[in-house]
Design a protein around this motif. Structure first.
Motif, PDB file in Angstrom:
ATOM      1  N   LEU A 129     -15.794  -1.931  10.856  1.00  0.00           N
ATOM      2  CA  LEU A 129     -15.881  -0.524  10.469  1.00  0.00           C
ATOM      3  C   LEU A 129     -15.356   0.367  11.588  1.00  0.00           C
ATOM      4  CD1 LEU A 129     -19.352  -0.488   8.673  1.00  0.00           C
ATOM      5  CD2 LEU A 129     -17.145  -0.005   7.611  1.00  0.00           C
ATOM      6  N   GLU A 130     -15.690   0.023  12.825  1.00  0.00           N
ATOM      7  CA  GLU A 130     -15.186   0.788  13.963  1.00  0.00           C
ATOM      8  C   GLU A 130     -13.668   0.671  14.068  1.00  0.00           C
ATOM      9  OE1 GLU A 130     -17.156  -0.578  17.462  1.00  0.00           O
ATOM     10  OE2 GLU A 130     -19.169  -0.162  16.692  1.00  0.00           O
ATOM     11  N   ALA A 131     -13.153  -0.534  13.868  1.00  0.00           N
ATOM     12  CA  ALA A 131     -11.715  -0.755  13.998  1.00  0.00           C
ATOM     13  C   ALA A 131     -10.930  -0.004  12.936  1.00  0.00           C
ATOM     14  CB  ALA A 131     -11.413  -2.249  13.907  1.00  0.00           C
ATOM     15  N   ALA A 132     -11.524   0.181  11.762  1.00  0.00           N
ATOM     16  CA  ALA A 132     -10.823   0.859  10.667  1.00  0.00           C
ATOM     17  C   ALA A 132     -10.929   2.371  10.738  1.00  0.00           C
ATOM     18  CB  ALA A 132     -11.376   0.379   9.329  1.00  0.00           C
ATOM     19  N   LEU A 191      -8.139  -5.661  18.777  1.00  0.00           N
ATOM     20  CA  LEU A 191      -9.539  -5.942  19.094  1.00  0.00           C
ATOM     21  C   LEU A 191      -9.714  -7.453  19.114  1.00  0.00           C
ATOM     22  CD1 LEU A 191     -12.511  -5.104  19.509  1.00  0.00           C
ATOM     23  CD2 LEU A 191     -12.735  -4.991  17.017  1.00  0.00           C
ATOM     24  N   LEU A 192     -10.160  -7.986  20.246  1.00  0.00           N
ATOM     25  CA  LEU A 192     -10.359  -9.422  20.421  1.00  0.00           C
ATOM     26  C   LEU A 192     -11.853  -9.712  20.398  1.00  0.00           C
ATOM     27  CD1 LEU A 192      -7.848  -9.840  23.385  1.00  0.00           C
ATOM     28  CD2 LEU A 192      -7.387 -10.205  20.955  1.00  0.00           C
ATOM     29  N   VAL A 193     -12.297 -10.402  19.355  1.00  0.00           N
ATOM     30  CA  VAL A 193     -13.722 -10.660  19.155  1.00  0.00           C
ATOM     31  C   VAL A 193     -13.984 -12.158  19.247  1.00  0.00           C
ATOM     32  CG1 VAL A 193     -15.701 -10.382  17.614  1.00  0.00           C
ATOM     33  CG2 VAL A 193     -13.853  -8.679  17.588  1.00  0.00           C
ATOM     34  N   VAL A 247       0.843  -1.195   0.000  1.00  0.00           N
ATOM     35  CA  VAL A 247       0.000   0.000   0.000  1.00  0.00           C
ATOM     36  C   VAL A 247       0.876   1.240   0.000  1.00  0.00           C
ATOM     37  CG1 VAL A 247      -1.922  -1.104   1.202  1.00  0.00           C
ATOM     38  CG2 VAL A 247      -0.154   0.035   2.521  1.00  0.00           C
ATOM     39  N   ALA A 248       0.252   2.360  -0.343  1.00  0.00           N
ATOM     40  CA  ALA A 248       0.971   3.639  -0.322  1.00  0.00           C
ATOM     41  C   ALA A 248       1.334   4.010   1.112  1.00  0.00           C
ATOM     42  CB  ALA A 248       0.112   4.731  -0.951  1.00  0.00           C
ATOM     43  N   ARG A 249       2.484   4.627   1.269  1.00  0.00           N
ATOM     44  CA  ARG A 249       2.941   5.055   2.588  1.00  0.00           C
ATOM     45  C   ARG A 249       1.924   6.018   3.214  1.00  0.00           C
ATOM     46  NH1 ARG A 249       7.742   4.970   5.284  1.00  0.00           N
ATOM     47  NH2 ARG A 249       8.164   6.669   6.746  1.00  0.00           N
ATOM     48  N   GLY A 250       1.596   5.796   4.472  1.00  0.00           N
ATOM     49  CA  GLY A 250       0.657   6.654   5.169  1.00  0.00           C
ATOM     50  C   GLY A 250      -0.770   6.167   5.153  1.00  0.00           C
ATOM     51  N   ARG A 251      -1.028   5.073   4.438  1.00  0.00           N
ATOM     52  CA  ARG A 251      -2.399   4.563   4.357  1.00  0.00           C
ATOM     53  C   ARG A 251      -2.672   3.616   5.513  1.00  0.00           C
ATOM     54  NH1 ARG A 251      -4.754   1.264  -0.844  1.00  0.00           N
ATOM     55  NH2 ARG A 251      -6.952   1.240  -0.240  1.00  0.00           N
ATOM     56  N   ARG A 252      -3.853   3.696   6.111  1.00  0.00           N
ATOM     57  CA  ARG A 252      -4.223   2.841   7.233  1.00  0.00           C
ATOM     58  C   ARG A 252      -4.490   1.420   6.740  1.00  0.00           C
ATOM     59  NH1 ARG A 252      -5.989   4.648  12.006  1.00  0.00           N
ATOM     60  NH2 ARG A 252      -7.601   3.049  12.149  1.00  0.00           N
ATOM     61  N   VAL A 253      -3.924   0.445   7.441  1.00  0.00           N
ATOM     62  CA  VAL A 253      -4.185  -0.965   7.156  1.00  0.00           C
ATOM     63  C   VAL A 253      -4.582  -1.646   8.453  1.00  0.00           C
ATOM     64  CG1 VAL A 253      -3.282  -3.144   6.274  1.00  0.00           C
ATOM     65  CG2 VAL A 253      -2.484  -0.985   5.291  1.00  0.00           C
ATOM     66  N   VAL A 254      -5.713  -2.322   8.430  1.00  0.00           N
ATOM     67  CA  VAL A 254      -6.179  -3.103   9.574  1.00  0.00           C
ATOM     68  C   VAL A 254      -6.176  -4.569   9.153  1.00  0.00           C
ATOM     69  CG1 VAL A 254      -8.102  -3.592  11.130  1.00  0.00           C
ATOM     70  CG2 VAL A 254      -7.561  -1.224  10.520  1.00  0.00           C
ATOM     71  N   LEU A 255      -5.560  -5.406   9.959  1.00  0.00           N
ATOM     72  CA  LEU A 255      -5.443  -6.832   9.678  1.00  0.00           C
ATOM     73  C   LEU A 255      -6.434  -7.594  10.540  1.00  0.00           C
ATOM     74  CD1 LEU A 255      -3.966  -9.258   8.378  1.00  0.00           C
ATOM     75  CD2 LEU A 255      -2.245  -9.045  10.206  1.00  0.00           C
ATOM     76  N   PRO A 264       6.492  -5.173  12.966  1.00  0.00           N
ATOM     77  CA  PRO A 264       5.816  -3.974  13.490  1.00  0.00           C
ATOM     78  C   PRO A 264       5.950  -2.805  12.523  1.00  0.00           C
ATOM     79  CG  PRO A 264       7.914  -4.312  14.590  1.00  0.00           C
ATOM     80  CD  PRO A 264       7.690  -5.530  13.748  1.00  0.00           C
ATOM     81  N   GLY A 265       5.085  -1.823  12.744  1.00  0.00           N
ATOM     82  CA  GLY A 265       5.184  -0.592  11.985  1.00  0.00           C
ATOM     83  C   GLY A 265       4.312  -0.516  10.753  1.00  0.00           C
ATOM     84  N   HIS A 266       3.500  -1.547  10.503  1.00  0.00           N
ATOM     85  CA  HIS A 266       2.703  -1.571   9.281  1.00  0.00           C
ATOM     86  C   HIS A 266       1.194  -1.484   9.521  1.00  0.00           C
ATOM     87  CE1 HIS A 266       6.140  -2.508   6.719  1.00  0.00           C
ATOM     88  NE2 HIS A 266       6.502  -3.406   7.615  1.00  0.00           N
ATOM     89  N   LEU A 267       0.749  -1.723  10.748  1.00  0.00           N
ATOM     90  CA  LEU A 267      -0.683  -1.865  10.997  1.00  0.00           C
ATOM     91  C   LEU A 267      -1.249  -0.720  11.832  1.00  0.00           C
ATOM     92  CD1 LEU A 267      -0.850  -5.671  11.895  1.00  0.00           C
ATOM     93  CD2 LEU A 267      -1.477  -4.602   9.715  1.00  0.00           C
ATOM     94  N   ALA A 268      -2.471  -0.308  11.463  1.00  0.00           N
ATOM     95  CA  ALA A 268      -3.230   0.629  12.288  1.00  0.00           C
ATOM     96  C   ALA A 268      -4.085  -0.107  13.298  1.00  0.00           C
ATOM     97  CB  ALA A 268      -4.107   1.513  11.406  1.00  0.00           C
ATOM     98  N   GLY A 269      -4.296  -1.409  13.079  1.00  0.00           N
ATOM     99  CA  GLY A 269      -5.104  -2.198  13.999  1.00  0.00           C
ATOM    100  C   GLY A 269      -5.012  -3.673  13.664  1.00  0.00           C
ATOM    101  N   LEU A 270      -5.229  -4.505  14.684  1.00  0.00           N
ATOM    102  CA  LEU A 270      -5.248  -5.953  14.538  1.00  0.00           C
ATOM    103  C   LEU A 270      -6.537  -6.459  15.169  1.00  0.00           C
ATOM    104  CD1 LEU A 270      -3.808  -8.713  13.908  1.00  0.00           C
ATOM    105  CD2 LEU A 270      -2.833  -8.554  16.217  1.00  0.00           C
TER     106      LEU A 270
END
Length: 250
Positions: free
Chosen positions: A233-236, A185-187, A67-75, A93-99
């Motif tokens: 949607l909330e996590a992203a 986020l643990l679901v 992805v482009a630098r600065g873009r949010r990625v949630v795994l 580390p350093g690549h994710l906005a959320g797990l």
């Protein structure tokens, strides 16, 4: 370019014996997000590829890091996919906005692991095709419908199971979350046996939130897509992160 950066990418990793098609309904349930679903080794388009933790991490890395630098990625990972997503997040580390981990909070070092080892031993005697028919019938009985039913795999999906579960036993556990540098986020479904050690996982993470969906089983992504999509949607969303540890009735 600004429009691309503003659209978060959601990378979705399927559960045991499933494949990327597990997530087909989520493409319409997650407006405004780029949904990228991957096949782990030995599953879907990668049937026949040996399953190893390193190979699974490489598959996830290709989707997360392209992805482009600065873009949010949630795994997001369900079951087997959740365990492999945790390994990726801890190692790179350093690549994710959320797990987001769905049905992936049973400690592989616990006695529960014996159940899965036993299943792997029984599988060759029962036969993969017969086991697939039984498992798919159970999924339909538990509420899988529409596109999900069409995506249920046959016996070919069982070939990778022993190696996949062995990888989880050897390489996964709650301690990995201590090396994860994004909110977690643990679901879990309220009826899911894989939620048994969720507090252990939450305490190991630097920043965690726990959500339990009542009446859902380990098949939560298949039977409760609307509830899970709302959580994704909330996590992203920008600013999402840790908070209290509630039980949410969805």
């Amino acid at each position: 370019m600004d429009d691309i950066l503003a659209q978060p990418r959601l990378v979705l990793v399927h559960g045991t014996r499933m494949d990327a098609r597990q997530w087909d309904p989520y493409r319409r349930l997650l407006p405004g997000l780029e949904v990228v679903a991957v096949d782990l080794p030995g599953h879907g388009s990668r049937v026949g590829e040996p399953f190893t933790t390193d190979a699974a991490v490489d598959v996830i890395a290709d989707a997360v890091e392209g992805v482009a630098r600065g873009r949010r990625v949630v795994l997001v990972g369900h079951s087997l996919g959740g365990y492999m997503a945790t390994v990726y997040a801890a190692r790179r580390p350093g690549h994710l906005a959320g797990l987001v981990l769905v049905g992936a909070t049973a400690d592989p070092a616990s006695r529960l692991s014996g159940v899965y080892r036993g299943f792997a031993r029984v599988l060759p005697r029962v036969g993969a095709e017969r086991m697939a028919r039984v498992a798919n019938g159970l999924m339909r009985w538990l509420g899988a419908r529409g596109e999900i039913v069409a995506a249920l795999p046959g016996g070919e999906a069982y070939a990778a199971l022993p190696d996949a579960w062995q990888a989880v036993m050897e390489d996964c556990g709650p301690g990995l979350l201590g090396d994860v540098d994004c909110p977690v986020l643990l679901v879990n479904g309220g009826l899911d046996q894989m939620r048994v050690h969720v507090r252990r996982y939450a305490e190991a993470a630097r920043e965690a939130r726990v959500v339990t969906v009542p009446h859902a089983t380990h098949l939560l992504p298949l039977t409760h897509p609307d509830a899970l999509a709302a959580l994704l949607l909330e996590a992203a969303a920008p600013g999402s992160g840790a908070g209290p540890l509630p039980t949410m009735d969805r």
